[in-house]
Design a protein around this motif. Sequence first.
Motif, PDB file in Angstrom:
ATOM      1  N   ILE A 138     -67.376   2.534  15.656  1.00  0.00           N
ATOM      2  CA  ILE A 138     -66.896   2.461  14.264  1.00  0.00           C
ATOM      3  C   ILE A 138     -67.153   1.066  13.691  1.00  0.00           C
ATOM      4  O   ILE A 138     -67.686   0.917  12.584  1.00  0.00           O
ATOM      5  N   LEU A 139     -66.798   0.055  14.455  1.00  0.00           N
ATOM      6  CA  LEU A 139     -66.959  -1.335  14.026  1.00  0.00           C
ATOM      7  C   LEU A 139     -68.427  -1.671  13.748  1.00  0.00           C
ATOM      8  O   LEU A 139     -68.777  -2.199  12.685  1.00  0.00           O
ATOM      9  N   LYS A 140     -69.300  -1.356  14.704  1.00  0.00           N
ATOM     10  CA  LYS A 140     -70.725  -1.691  14.567  1.00  0.00           C
ATOM     11  C   LYS A 140     -71.379  -0.932  13.411  1.00  0.00           C
ATOM     12  O   LYS A 140     -72.265  -1.448  12.725  1.00  0.00           O
ATOM     13  N   SER A 176     -61.016   6.044   3.973  1.00  0.00           N
ATOM     14  CA  SER A 176     -60.737   6.635   5.289  1.00  0.00           C
ATOM     15  C   SER A 176     -61.680   6.113   6.363  1.00  0.00           C
ATOM     16  O   SER A 176     -61.299   5.986   7.533  1.00  0.00           O
ATOM     17  N   GLU A 177     -62.935   5.788   6.001  1.00  0.00           N
ATOM     18  CA  GLU A 177     -63.875   5.247   6.999  1.00  0.00           C
ATOM     19  C   GLU A 177     -63.353   3.927   7.560  1.00  0.00           C
ATOM     20  O   GLU A 177     -63.544   3.622   8.737  1.00  0.00           O
ATOM     21  N   TRP A 178     -62.696   3.147   6.735  1.00  0.00           N
ATOM     22  CA  TRP A 178     -62.133   1.860   7.181  1.00  0.00           C
ATOM     23  C   TRP A 178     -60.875   2.053   8.030  1.00  0.00           C
ATOM     24  O   TRP A 178     -60.636   1.300   8.974  1.00  0.00           O
ATOM     25  N   LEU A 179     -60.080   3.065   7.700  1.00  0.00           N
ATOM     26  CA  LEU A 179     -58.798   3.250   8.396  1.00  0.00           C
ATOM     27  C   LEU A 179     -58.977   3.717   9.832  1.00  0.00           C
ATOM     28  O   LEU A 179     -58.039   3.678  10.624  1.00  0.00           O
ATOM     29  N   PHE A 180     -60.203   4.152  10.203  1.00  0.00           N
ATOM     30  CA  PHE A 180     -60.477   4.503  11.607  1.00  0.00           C
ATOM     31  C   PHE A 180     -60.593   3.258  12.483  1.00  0.00           C
ATOM     32  O   PHE A 180     -60.582   3.354  13.704  1.00  0.00           O
ATOM     33  N   GLN A 215     -59.601  -7.648  10.284  1.00  0.00           N
ATOM     34  CA  GLN A 215     -60.840  -7.028  10.799  1.00  0.00           C
ATOM     35  C   GLN A 215     -61.805  -6.690   9.654  1.00  0.00           C
ATOM     36  O   GLN A 215     -62.998  -6.939   9.739  1.00  0.00           O
ATOM     37  N   ILE A 216     -61.238  -6.119   8.586  1.00  0.00           N
ATOM     38  CA  ILE A 216     -62.070  -5.750   7.432  1.00  0.00           C
ATOM     39  C   ILE A 216     -62.714  -7.000   6.832  1.00  0.00           C
ATOM     40  O   ILE A 216     -63.920  -7.044   6.577  1.00  0.00           O
ATOM     41  N   LEU A 259     -66.733  -8.016   6.311  1.00  0.00           N
ATOM     42  CA  LEU A 259     -67.300  -8.329   4.997  1.00  0.00           C
ATOM     43  C   LEU A 259     -67.862  -9.745   4.952  1.00  0.00           C
ATOM     44  O   LEU A 259     -68.879 -10.008   4.300  1.00  0.00           O
ATOM     45  N   SER A 260     -67.205 -10.653   5.666  1.00  0.00           N
ATOM     46  CA  SER A 260     -67.676 -12.042   5.718  1.00  0.00           C
ATOM     47  C   SER A 260     -68.948 -12.152   6.558  1.00  0.00           C
ATOM     48  O   SER A 260     -69.934 -12.788   6.159  1.00  0.00           O
ATOM     49  N   LYS A 261     -68.946 -11.481   7.710  1.00  0.00           N
ATOM     50  CA  LYS A 261     -70.092 -11.519   8.622  1.00  0.00           C
ATOM     51  C   LYS A 261     -71.344 -10.947   7.957  1.00  0.00           C
ATOM     52  O   LYS A 261     -72.462 -11.408   8.205  1.00  0.00           O
ATOM     53  N   THR A 262     -71.151  -9.961   7.090  1.00  0.00           N
ATOM     54  CA  THR A 262     -72.293  -9.299   6.428  1.00  0.00           C
ATOM     55  C   THR A 262     -72.584  -9.904   5.051  1.00  0.00           C
ATOM     56  O   THR A 262     -73.338  -9.335   4.260  1.00  0.00           O
ATOM     57  N   LYS A 263     -71.933 -11.041   4.787  1.00  0.00           N
ATOM     58  CA  LYS A 263     -72.178 -11.819   3.558  1.00  0.00           C
ATOM     59  C   LYS A 263     -71.866 -11.050   2.268  1.00  0.00           C
ATOM     60  O   LYS A 263     -72.592 -11.144   1.270  1.00  0.00           O
ATOM     61  N   ARG A 264     -70.786 -10.313   2.300  1.00  0.00           N
ATOM     62  CA  ARG A 264     -70.299  -9.669   1.078  1.00  0.00           C
ATOM     63  C   ARG A 264     -68.955 -10.251   0.654  1.00  0.00           C
ATOM     64  O   ARG A 264     -68.338  -9.784  -0.305  1.00  0.00           O
TER      65      ARG A 264
END
Length: 522
Positions: A436-438, A456-460, A504-505, A509-514
């Motif tokens: 899910i994370l990757k 819901s995709e994030w809540l998993f 975690q969220i 978002l930070s790692k992917t530069k958003r």
Amino acid sequence: MNYNFLLKTETKKQWEKIGIERKAGIIVPLFSIWTKESAGIGEILDLKLLIDWTKKVGFKIIQLLPINDFVFSPYFILSSFAIDPVYLSLKDLIKKEELESLRKKFSKRERVEWAIKNEKLKLLWKIFSKKKIKEIDEKFEKENEWWLRDYSIFKVLKEKIKKSWQDWPETLRKREKRSLEKVEKKYKKEILFQKWLQFQIFLQLKEVKNYAKENGIFLKGDLPWLLPKESSDCWQNPQYFDLNFSAGAPPDNFSKKGQKWGLAPLNWERIIKDEFLYFKEKLKYQENFYDIFRIDHAIGLFRLWKIPLTKKPKDGFYDPKDEKEQKERGKKILREIIKSTKMLPCAEDLGSPPPFLSKVLFEFGIPGISVQRWQKNWKKGTFLRSSQYNLISVATLSTHDTSLFLEWFEKETTKKEKTEFLKILNLKNFSKKTLILKNLEFIHYVPCIFSINLISEWLFLDNILKKSPSFYRINIPGKKLKRNWTFKIPISLEELLEHKINLQISEILSKTKRFQLKNHSF
């Protein structure tokens, strides 16, 4: 990633307002969220707490499913202007004990119970009657005279006659002036009630829009342009619709028998002749609430699959049939839409698009949609790597009409597809949480200017969603299931605002530069 070219497209002014930085967002059915103050269903003012959460974790866009007055489905709307009163926040309108009674009845349910709509309307009628309201805000009524009076009369007549408007007495069906004036006189209070509801909704949505602006959050609306015959739009302006056909889709990989939606195709010749007045009025009103909007079934602006009312989807045909004519018509419509609004359009371009569509959207600077499971090299049977995604697009893992990612991966993919999919994530041995994370990282790494995913995709990511992924699916198209459109998150927005998942969220978002995580406290 450089997106400066967007400032040279036809949507230049819209991009200047939104900005050309990579952004992340969430898709939320308003009915699915709730606070400790709402009455068993998501309400308009609950969005303020959702805005607090999105700002805290680093999202910049909140995309709502349609909130128009509807029956059966949020995409089967009774008006392209009016908002469904089920979403009105009651806390400032009714007594505490009445609200508590409603909460006890509906708040603890696992899924949304749509019976709440009638319960809320009864309470709202009671409030309206007690206040002895004789008129609504003059400015609101004048600015919305194009649709408000007709919609309100339509709602009251539907309630009183309880038949299709096409079976009403001829004078009402044909909207003869004297007949409508008699109705207004006879049902003055009921018609005023409908106007009052829409005014209360307007005030609440404007409050939310202003709050979003103060917090740097963009609101994205979903504005269906295809309506059922039984809508107030079709009654008020039948000249803009072809009521002898249903819109749909031909048989394809998504639906082997094709689809017949029961929605009336538009009469584009008449709309163009009237200088797009109908579209301009719709966009003008929705601009009060949104910064960005989704064009549902954008392919239909170019060519629409029309099915005679008594025939099956396979018996339909494309209108227009000629490819050159399709392209010219679609470009003309998009130009008018762009000229008529400050909102940025995004196109839902799924289905069987004509070969020229992606190029036209690119030229116009209009993002399409890139659903991960369908981003493939179909000849080789391999999934696209993140770098191969379209720059002007909204990347997403799933939609309201599909299974969620986990269900798709576990139950809908073949062994070969699983192997190929894991290659793009560089995964061999992994836990469900790592998968899910990757994958969430993947869909935010892609070069698409927007990455917007279902909440819901994030809540998993954490143990918030404890049941099978299929339980949290929003809709299964083509099936009249009681569970469709009843998804409800199992956590209040107050709890979500303080949940450990937030860090975690933000890290993703930070790692992917958003999003920039530095100096951010949790």
